[in-house]
Structure formats: structure tokens, C-alpha cells
Design an enzyme around this catalytic site. Structure first.
Site, PDB file in Angstrom:
ATOM      1  CE  LYS A  31      -0.047   6.614   1.842  1.00 36.43           C
ATOM      2  NZ  LYS A  31       0.435   7.642   0.913  1.00 36.43           N
ATOM      3  CB  THR A  32       1.732  12.228   3.168  1.00 37.02           C
ATOM      4  OG1 THR A  32       0.786  11.377   2.516  1.00 37.02           O
ATOM      5  CG2 THR A  32       2.181  13.300   2.193  1.00 37.02           C
ATOM      6  CG  ASP A 216       3.147   7.442  -1.357  1.00 36.83           C
ATOM      7  OD1 ASP A 216       3.010   6.750  -0.333  1.00 36.83           O
ATOM      8  OD2 ASP A 216       2.378   8.371  -1.653  1.00 36.83           O
ATOM      9  CD  GLU A 217      -0.762   4.783  -1.349  1.00 44.67           C
ATOM     10  OE1 GLU A 217      -0.827   3.621  -0.910  1.00 44.67           O
ATOM     11  OE2 GLU A 217      -1.454   5.722  -0.918  1.00 44.67           O
ATOM     12  CD  GLN A 247      -4.684   1.497   3.589  1.00 46.78           C
ATOM     13  OE1 GLN A 247      -5.419   2.272   2.987  1.00 46.78           O
ATOM     14  NE2 GLN A 247      -3.773   1.911   4.456  1.00 46.78           N
ATOM     15  NE  ARG A 595      -9.968   4.322   4.024  1.00 48.85           N
ATOM     16  CZ  ARG A 595      -8.665   4.560   4.114  1.00 48.85           C
ATOM     17  NH1 ARG A 595      -8.178   5.702   3.674  1.00 48.85           N
ATOM     18  NH2 ARG A 595      -7.856   3.691   4.677  1.00 48.85           N
TER      19      ARG A 595
END
Length: 672
Positions: A31-32, A216-217, A247, A595
Site C-alpha cells: 500500500k505504501t 493512508d490507513e 485491519q 505479520r
């Protein structure tokens, strides 16, 4: 910009021309890269000045990462005031328009300590006589600001909070902030919202200037953050949001999952799903997908492993009789795999789980660090109770005396404490001896004597019990008889109450730690050695953290202990008995599993010894939701009926614990 480095879905998102778009970015799907590539694409291909783009992140680290990547791509130093966190962006905005909310340009942003001091002055001025301290008021006021509730909206305040005097304190607190030309963190967003809402001409100026907004997020946004962004959104609606509804794990601190769930319908816009995962192997992703698919309130996507360099490996599942056996296995397993080139993450649902694991890491001489919080024996509530034990063990421990003389609050102020300390120094005696001398000599006011005598009695009783009962019962006695447990349980603030439930769990775990030692000197020596050991730094330490703190991180090896009913999902979520609370727990499970790169280790204990009671638990329902996955296990997790899955081993919290019963019997027996 090399668009050919992007996969099909990433490229589709980055090359979006105009209008709103939601990018549903699963864990490990890049995503970044999409966010930074989108920024560069807008500047290079859509020919938009970078100063006309707002890019909002949730951490300064993420903001700096975007700036660095964009600087590299554009070969230009991007120093835009519109790239950063919500608070950093709108702090600059507020300075520019501060006069519109009666502030000067050079206003101060108060830190938490200064906010508490100011609130304490307000509470004293209002002559409010209750046991609610400034921390509770501060949390409530910040919550009100996040909900866009102003001091004069008394009806809304009364519906939102049970504290009767909150509106009065809130109103005066805001007046004092203006008088000292200060703001708190909640004001940065609330003042900015008021400025944009109440000044149409100014708002139109910004609407004509801002061309694109990137967030973002997005799943972590709260009410005021999202509404602020919408105030800066012009008719083109160039709003590019990247996030993952699976998330969304911060509802307890105000995040609204509805923001991302409702976005496609609210803006009638397309959704690009990023599903190619470059982090984890297939078994891990299938396990995560099978668990999260049980959530109803989600937009939906299925992750696919897309990194051939990650080896395939079965998920490892272990069951144990007790949490001590489980912790021992975690430490032993890691010690066998540990080397400088691998990364390890141990992710727990409750902070109380960390104590036993920390203890085993120390015994195995494994380097570790706590991420997102202090180590177990450094936590405030643990240090507070330890201070009672230290002072009872050694009356010369003046530091312990100072820490707990007014904890829980007994109405002993700084001036009263100064009298005790000055007398101690003049006569070269300990602080507690000074207090005894002053009381015996009737040199304190009757009011202060009545406040301090119960404290002395607790210390004396604790001292008397040190060699007459077990350390476990001694710990229970101090926690309960000091009023510390009652202080945590009586919390009125909603968010603070959630935090205090974690503190209560930690205190129960402290009792477990005490139960492992024969005498108090040995235990306190152990605590000292543990704290000294913690100062050592290692380049590749094992990361021990809660699942909430793990979001955004990744590890070669991941351990997820405590997967049993009442721990994960937590007893609090189960007690709420709502699909909303259970779905958030399931999203936490999804975060924890994703993770891991290739080595995932799940475990649970069938019994946990807590506060004098051995609680028996069933394996977490989330384990039975992992369907059609081959699990390497030393036991069998069968599909249980919904009835059996919902059974939870809970102690009767209204009754006295066995430890407390033994203590009360002992005290009655030894009454003079």
C-alpha cells in the site's frame, strides 16, 4: 516513475484519473508503494503542483517515508505543509487562522502533563468534591472533542458521559486554554473544524486550491478526522483512500470502521482490491482468510501469496496444560531457531501474558524488547503495588513512601507531604517514621491524621504478614486492602475503564509472579535483576508486543500464544456479547496471523492460574475457523458445536477469591 514495477491492480489504482477511489489494500500488498506512486503520478502525469495535494498518514514515520520516496521519484525536495499526520497538518492550518478562534499565532500546544495541571486548577476552582481526578476529566473531554461536541452542548455531553460536572469543567477548561493562549491535541482538530465550518469564504479559498487528497490507513479514521477531510473536498471529489477494513482494530480509541465500509456507497465510486501478498506463504494467508471470512461487516477480498522466495511451511499449533508450560515452549522454540539473520515477533492479546514470557526469555538469555509499552515490572500499576511491598519490607524506602502515600488518593497534598519530609530530614529518620512521630506527638491536623493513619495501618499489617502467609496471598492483600483494585474498578471514563481492565489483569499476573517465590526478599531481588537486564540492547532482539502494537510490522517467525476463550477472544469482548466486539477480535486475529512471513506458531493453554484460581478454558473459537488448512500439531482441534465453543471458564468475580478468604481468616484469627 517505473509503473511496470507495479502489479495490475496497483497500476489500476495509481493511474486513476479523477474522482473518489477506495483502494482496499490487504496485508502485505504494497500500500505504501501505491500511495507514493499515486502522489508522483498526480504531479508528473496529471500535472498538479505538489503543494495542492494533501497526503495524510497516521504516524510521522509514515509521513517521512512518503516524503523520502516522493523526493527520490521526483528528484525534488518535497517540503509541503500538506504531507503529515492529521495533527501536524492541521496544527499548521490552525496557526495560519488562529485569530478566528480567538487564539494568537504563537499559541502553545500543551502536553498531557500541562493539560492535567490546568484541569486540576479548574476542578479546584469549581470546588468539585468527588473522587474523579483530572486524568478522567481529560480523557472525557478529549473524547467529546473527537465527537465534535462543544462545551455549550450540555444535552449532548450528558448523553455521552455520566460525569455530572463534566460540562462545567469542560467549559471553564476551554476558557482557561484561551486565556493562556494554549491548545490541547483535541483542539487542533476541533478548532480547525470550526474554522472551516463557520467561515464559508475561507473554506471556498481552500476548496479552489486543494486538488487531491490522499489518506493512508483510512480504516483508522475517527469522526472528526473524516469530517475535516470532507470539508476540504471540492466538487471534483479527488479523494484517494487506502486502507483495509479487515485491519480496523482501534474502535476502542474512536476509529470508525463505518468510514471505510460505507465509502463506496457514500461516493458511488469504484473499489480497487489489492490481493497479491508479497509477505507471507500460502498456508498463512489461507488461515487468515478463513478466519476473517466469518466477519459479516466487511467489503471482502482474498489474499494470494505472490513471493516465490518465501518457503512453504505448515502452521504449527501446540496445546499446553498451563501458561507456564506455554511460555517455556515459546522461549525454547525461539532459542533453537535464533540467529542474527532472522526476525522474531511474539504477539499477545493481553499485556498480562508478557510477564511469564519475559521471565522465560531472561532464563534462556534471549535478547528481547517490548514494543509499544514498558516491560512488565516497569508498568505503573506494578511499580505502585511493588512500592507497598517494598515499604513494608523496609521502612527506610523513602522513594516507595513518596510514590504511594497518596495512591489511591487520600487527600494528602504537596504541603502535607512537605511537613512529613522536612521533619524526617531534620531528625534524620525515614519518611514513614516521621509520619508516625508526627501522629504520636499530635503535630498534624486532625484531618491529616485521619487521612494518613489508614495508610500506616496497611503498611503495618502488610509487614506483619510477610513471614506468616504466602507471597501470593500477601500480594492479594495489598492489591485489595490498599484500595488500589477498587480505584481501578470504579473508573467512570469509558476508554480509561478499558485501559484499567488491562491494568487489573497485570496485577493478577503480578500475584502469579509472587506465587513462584519463597520469600519477599528473593522476589524483590529478582525484580531488580530483571530491570537491570532490560537495559542491555541487542541489534536483533525478539519483539514482544500486543496484537494492537503489531499492526504494520512483519517477522520471519511469529508466535501467537494464548489462543483460548476468554483470552483471545478476550473476556471483555465476550461479555459484551455483540457481533461488533467479536468481529473486532477476529480482525485482531487476522492482523496477528498476517505479520508472519513463513513460520507461524499458534498455541493455547487449557488452564491459567490467575489470582488464586485455576481457570480452565476451551481453545479459541478462531482455531476452529481455520478450515481446510494442514496444521502441524501435537493435538487435534476439532470442529466444535457453536454451543461448546461459546462456553467460557469464568470465575465468580462477586465472591471472595480463595486467597482473599484465607487472608480474611488469618486476619480474624490474629485480631488483637
Amino acid at each position: 516513475m517505473d509503473l511496470h514495477l507495479l502489479n495490475k491492480e496497483q497500476k489500476l489504482a495509481v493511474e486513476h484519473q479523477n474522482g473518489p477511489l477506495l483502494v482496499l489494500s490487504g496485508a502485505g500488498t504494497g500500500k505504501t508503494r501505491v500511495l507514493t506512486s499515486r502522489f508522483v503520478f498526480i504531479v508528473k502525469n496529471l500535472k498538479i503542483d505538489f503543494n495542492r495535494i494533501i497526503a495524510v498518514t497516521f504516524t510521522n514515520k509514515a509521513a517521512n517515508e512518503i516524503k523520502e520516496r516522493v523526493n527520490k521519484e521526483l528528484q525534488h525536495n518535497i517540503d509541503s505543509p500538506w504531507i503529515g499526520t492529521f495533527h501536524s497538518i492541521f496544527a499548521k492550518f490552525l496557526r495560519k487562522h488562529s485569530q478566528l478562534v480567538k487564539l494568537k499565532y504563537n499559541f502553545n500546544i500543551l502536553d498531557v502533563d500541562d493539560q492535567k495541571k490546568l484541569l486540576k486548577q479548574v476542578i479546584e476552582f469549581c470546588k468539585i468534591n468527588n473522587d474523579i481526578n483530572e486524568s478522567i476529566y481529560l480523557n472525557e473531554i478529549q473524547n467529546l472533542k473527537d465527537q465534535k461536541i462543544l462545551p455549550n452542548e450540555k444535552l449532548k455531553i450528558s448523553k455521552y458521559s455520566s460525569i455530572e460536572s463534566l460540562s462545567e469543567v469542560y467549559e471553564l477548561y476551554q476558557e482557561r486554554l484561551l486565556e493562556i493562549n494554549g491548545v490541547d491535541f483535541g483542539d487542533i482538530l476541533l478548532h480547525s473544524y470550526q474554522i472551516l465550518s463557520n467561515n464559508e469564504e475561507l473554506r471556498n479559498t481552500y476548496l479552489s486550491y486543494i486538488d487531491h487528497i490522499l489518506i493512508d490507513e483510512f480504516q483508522d479514521t475517527n469522526l472528526i478526522q473524516y469530517d475535516l477531510i470532507k470539508l476540504l473536498l471540492n466538487n471534483k471529489k479527488n479523494l484517494f483512500c487506502v486502507g483495509d477494513d479487515d485491519q480496523s482494530i482501534y474502535a476502542w480509541r474512536g476509529a470508525k470502521i463505518e468510514n471505510i465500509i460505507n465509502f463506496p456507497n457514500e461516493f458511488a465510486c469504484p473499489v480497487v482490491r489489492l490481493t497479491k501478498n508479497y509477505r507471507s506463504n500460502s498456508a498463512i494467508l489461507e488461515a487468515a482468510s478463513s478466519i476473517i471470512s466469518n466477519n459479516k461487516n466487511r467489503l471482502g477480498k482474498e489474499l494470494i501469496s505472490f513471493n516465490n522466495k518465501i518457503p512453504d511451511q505448515k502452521i504449527n499449533l501446540k496445546s499446553f496444560y498451563s501458561q507456564e508450560e506455554e511460555s517455556l515452549w515459546v522461549a525454547d522454540s525461539i532459542s533453537r531457531k535464533f540467529n542474527e539473520n532472522n526476525t522474531f515477533g511474539v504477539l499477545v492479546r493481553l499485556t498480562a501474558q508478557m510477564r511469564s514470557i519475559e521471565d522465560k526469555f531472561i532464563k534462556f538469555a534471549l535478547p528481547y524488547e517490548i514494543v509499544g509499552g514498558p516491560r512488565f515490572f516497569e508498568r505503573k500499576e506494578i511499580k505502585d503495588v511493588l512500592s507497598y511491598l517494598k515499604l513494608a519490607n523496609s521502612n527506610e524506602d523513602d522513594l516507595a513512601f513518596e510514590r504511594i502515600i497518596n495512591l489511591p488518593r487520600r487527600g494528602i497534598g504537596e504541603q502535607s507531604l512537605k511537613i512529613i519530609i522536612d521533619n524526617a530530614r531534620s531528625n534524620r529518620i525515614s519518611f514513614i517514621k516521621s509520619l508516625e512521630v508526627l501522629i504520636d506527638g499530635n503535630k498534624l491536623s486532625p484531618s491529616l491524621i485521619s487521612k494518613t493513619k489508614p495508610f500506616l495501618d496497611i503498611i503495618k499489617k502488610t509487614k506483619d504478614l510477610i513471614n506468616k502467609t504466602s507471597l501470593e496471598d500477601l500480594g492479594i492483600f495489598v492489591i485489595e486492602e490498599s484500595g488500589y483494585l477498587k480505584m481501578l474498578e470504579n473508573e467512570k471514563n469509558r476508554l480509561k475503564k478499558i485501559e484499567n481492565e488491562s491494568k487489573i489483569d497485570n496485577l493478577k499476573e503480578l500475584v502469579n509472579a509472587l506465587a513462584e517465590f519463597e520469600n519477599l526478599d528473593e522476589f524483590l531481588e529478582h525484580v531488580g535483576l530483571v530491570n537491570e537486564n532490560q537495559k542491555k540492547i541487542h541489534n536483533n532482539s525478539i519483539k514482544l508486543m500486543t496484537l494492537h502494537a503489531a499492526k504494520g510490522l512483519e517477522f520471519d517467525h511469529v508466535y501467537l500464544p494464548g489462543w483460548e476463550e476468554g483470552v483471545f477472544p478476550s473476556s471483555r469482548a465476550l461479555e459484551q456479547n455483540t457481533s461488533k466486539s467479536l468481529e473486532e477480535e477476529r480482525r485482531l486475529a487476522y492482523v496477528g496471523i498476517t505479520r508472519a512471513k513463513y513460520d507461524l506458531n499458534l498455541s493455547y493453554a487449557s488452564s491459567r492460574f490467575t489470582y488464586g484460581i485455576n481457570n480452565y478454558s476451551l481453545p479459541s473459537r478462531f482455531l476452529s475457523e481455520i478450515n481446510n488448512i494442514e496444521i502441524e500439531s501435537n493435538n487435534l482441534i476439532s470442529n466444535k458445536s457453536s454451543e461448546s465453543r461459546n462456553k467460557i471458564s469464568l470465575s465468580n468475580t462477586t465472591a471472595l477469591t480463595p486467597g482473599k478468604k484465607r487472608m480474611m481468616e488469618f486476619l480474624n484469627k490474629h485480631k488483637k
